[in-house]
Design a protein around this motif. Sequence first.
Motif, short mmCIF file in Angstrom:
data_model
loop_
_atom_site.label_atom_id
_atom_site.label_comp_id
_atom_site.label_asym_id
_atom_site.label_seq_id
_atom_site.Cartn_x
_atom_site.Cartn_y
_atom_site.Cartn_z
N GLY A 19 106.44 -29.38 102.11
CA GLY A 19 104.82 -29.27 101.88
C GLY A 19 104.93 -29.87 100.49
N ASP A 20 106.13 -30.07 99.74
CA ASP A 20 105.96 -30.90 98.39
C ASP A 20 105.35 -32.30 98.58
N THR A 21 104.70 -32.77 97.63
CA THR A 21 104.37 -34.30 97.80
C THR A 21 105.11 -34.99 96.55
N ILE A 22 105.86 -35.99 97.14
CA ILE A 22 106.39 -36.90 95.87
C ILE A 22 105.91 -38.12 95.80
N THR A 23 105.87 -38.70 94.26
CA THR A 23 105.72 -40.00 94.11
C THR A 23 106.90 -40.50 93.04
N VAL A 24 107.13 -41.77 93.02
CA VAL A 24 108.04 -42.28 92.48
C VAL A 24 107.33 -43.32 91.12
N GLU A 25 107.99 -43.27 89.99
CA GLU A 25 107.64 -44.34 88.88
C GLU A 25 108.77 -45.04 88.99
N VAL A 26 108.42 -46.42 88.92
CA VAL A 26 109.61 -47.59 88.69
C VAL A 26 109.51 -47.84 87.44
N LYS A 27 110.57 -47.88 86.74
CA LYS A 27 110.35 -48.67 85.24
C LYS A 27 111.74 -49.45 85.09
N VAL A 28 111.42 -50.92 84.53
CA VAL A 28 112.50 -51.75 84.30
C VAL A 28 113.08 -51.41 82.91
N ILE A 29 114.35 -50.80 82.96
CA ILE A 29 115.07 -50.38 81.64
C ILE A 29 116.15 -51.28 81.10
N SER A 30 116.56 -52.40 81.91
CA SER A 30 117.62 -53.30 81.23
C SER A 30 117.81 -54.48 82.13
#
Length: 157
Positions: free
Chosen positions: A105-116
């Motif tokens: 029942g949980d809804t997930i989203t993803v943040e993608v960030k270039v870190i190096s």
Amino acid sequence: MAKGSTYKEVPKFYEDFEIGETRMTAGRTITEADIVMHAMHSGDWMPHHTDAEWCKTQPFKKPIAHGNATFSISTGLTIQGEPLNPHGMSYGYDKIRYPHPVYAGDTITVEVKVISKKDHPKSPDHGIVTEAKTTFNQNGDCVCYAEHAIYVEKKKT
């Protein structure tokens, strides 16, 4: 691209990645079927994931998704709708963590960030781009964190 392929390609070389660039994925709701299918595929039938009565005796009170199922689904979210980059491929993942449980029942989203970004030690024509992939539930809690190393071709000089 292979003849007849339906993949949209957007070439992106090592030099085209910018530290700090960020994108968000669409959401996906985790289902009981996701949890059961992952138990079937992995063989992990631990009661934390599949025994509702046992879970009632635990602090989390109900079955939780397998951490590696959350990671796998999160990874899939990061490529949905994204064009194929013919100059890069996955090199592996580091620092995978599951700081909060995920429930059906949980809804997930993803943040993608270039870190190096760094040169590849054995291949001068390639570099390693590292992206932090932070998965959040609908309440904003981080439920999965991983660093994805991508092996990316450099522009020819």
